[in-house]
Design a protein around this motif. Structure first.
Motif, mmCIF file in Angstrom:
data_model
loop_
_atom_site.group_PDB
_atom_site.id
_atom_site.type_symbol
_atom_site.label_atom_id
_atom_site.label_comp_id
_atom_site.label_asym_id
_atom_site.label_seq_id
_atom_site.Cartn_x
_atom_site.Cartn_y
_atom_site.Cartn_z
ATOM 1 N N PHE A 209 -2.523 -2.595 8.904
ATOM 2 C CA PHE A 209 -2.685 -3.174 7.571
ATOM 3 C C PHE A 209 -2.853 -2.073 6.534
ATOM 4 O O PHE A 209 -3.174 -0.922 6.863
ATOM 5 C CB PHE A 209 -3.892 -4.120 7.525
ATOM 6 C CG PHE A 209 -5.207 -3.471 7.840
ATOM 7 C CD1 PHE A 209 -5.959 -2.838 6.843
ATOM 8 C CD2 PHE A 209 -5.720 -3.474 9.129
ATOM 9 C CE1 PHE A 209 -7.171 -2.236 7.131
ATOM 10 C CE2 PHE A 209 -6.937 -2.870 9.425
ATOM 11 C CZ PHE A 209 -7.666 -2.248 8.420
ATOM 12 N N LYS A 215 -3.003 -6.078 3.026
ATOM 13 C CA LYS A 215 -1.697 -6.603 3.422
ATOM 14 C C LYS A 215 -1.420 -6.221 4.867
ATOM 15 O O LYS A 215 -1.609 -5.063 5.263
ATOM 16 C CB LYS A 215 -0.595 -6.048 2.509
ATOM 17 C CG LYS A 215 0.783 -6.642 2.774
ATOM 18 C CD LYS A 215 1.805 -6.101 1.791
ATOM 19 C CE LYS A 215 3.189 -6.711 2.049
ATOM 20 N NZ LYS A 215 4.192 -6.185 1.083
ATOM 21 N N ASP A 219 3.972 -10.705 10.109
ATOM 22 C CA ASP A 219 3.910 -12.005 9.439
ATOM 23 C C ASP A 219 3.084 -13.024 10.210
ATOM 24 O O ASP A 219 2.472 -13.914 9.618
ATOM 25 C CB ASP A 219 5.330 -12.560 9.225
ATOM 26 C CG ASP A 219 6.142 -11.695 8.274
ATOM 27 O OD1 ASP A 219 5.537 -11.095 7.350
ATOM 28 O OD2 ASP A 219 7.375 -11.592 8.453
#
Length: 284
Positions: A209, A215, A219
């Protein structure tokens, strides 16, 4: 006769002068002594006042130290001395003893730590190994309940059930430490104040991340974090009664636990974004 009279007069005058001079000296000396006594009295008053002020300053300092001590004790008891519950499932393989040794050495000098080691069925190797460590540990097995699926997730659930039944109301931090990770002892000081969920990188793992904003590089699942990258506040996690899915991967199991505690990734505390505390290091 006149000479005697004149002599007497001069003698008497001399005596008078001497007595007068002595009287003046005595009076001046007395006056000086009185001034010295007054000055001494003034100095004594000032000294007494200074001593009173010093005493009051010392009293306030002791009070401040006492308040600071209470505050520091509260901080220590609230955070620094939270128990770290390290949950490690293991199974028989060639590298098992080597990996147990490496993890035990990383945990050896960490205060207020409980190592929960789990096997599907207890083995002599693990039992003997744990008995020779100086760690506070709990050795558990599945009692024949784990036979299929992700057995490590199933064993982790047994550890969570054990903590739910035995930790009472004491607050702590739970991490899942697999034997194929290498841990810096520095990590354990960083994670004691986790209030819900805290994360940090696992070097060489596929799940990574970035920060500001947080982020993930994958996914799926919702919170794609490596098992070695997450810590949970024990009170927060255990009261949810949520457990890891035995039909899912480790990463999916961790994501499910996080999802039960936070409403979004903004609620996750980043302990570190780029410091290296954990490495994914499978021997084979």
């Amino acid at each position: 006769m006149r000479l005697v009279t004149a002599f007497n007069k001069r003698f008497c005058f001399g005596v008078f002068v001497i007595l007068f001079t002595s009287s003046i000296g005595y009076m001046l000396g007395s006056l000086h002594s009185m001034e010295m006594m007054e000055e001494k009295a003034k100095l004594t008053d000032k000294l007494n006042q200074a001593e009173l002020e010093l005493f009051e300053a010392e009293r306030q300092l002791v009070h401040c130290d006492s308040e600071l001590g209470h505050k520091m004790s509260a901080i220590i008891s609230e955070n620094s001395y939270k128990t770290l519950h390290v949950i490690t499932p293991t199974y028989t393989r060639e590298t098992q003893l080597a990996e147990l040794t490496l993890l035990a050495q990383a945990l050896a000098h960490i205060p207020y730590l409980q190592w929960i080691v789990l096997e599907v069925t207890k083995t002599n190797l693990v039992t003997d190994f744990l008995s020779k460590t100086n760690l506070q540990f709990k050795h558990l097995d599945s009692g024949g309940k784990v036979t299929r699926g992700n057995k490590c997730n199933a064993l982790r659930n047994i550890a969570l059930d054990y903590l739910a039944e035995n930790s009472g109301n004491s607050s702590g931090v739970i991490i899942f430490a697999n034997l194929d990770r290498t841990y810096s002892s520095e990590l354990f000081d960083k994670i004691r104040d986790i209030e819900t969920v805290g994360i940090w990188p696992t070097v060489f793992a596929k799940e990574q991340f970035t920060c500001n904003p947080l982020k993930f590089n994958l996914d799926l699942p919702k919170y794609p974090l490596n098992l070695g990258s997450v810590g949970f506040n024990s009170t927060a996690l255990l009261k949810t009664a949520r457990r890891m899915d035995v039909n899912r991967s480790d990463t999916e199991g961790i994501s499910s636990l996080i999802d039960g505690l936070v409403s979004s990734k903004d609620d996750i505390k980043v302990i570190s974004c780029d410091s290296q505390y954990v490495w994914y290091t499978p021997i084979f």
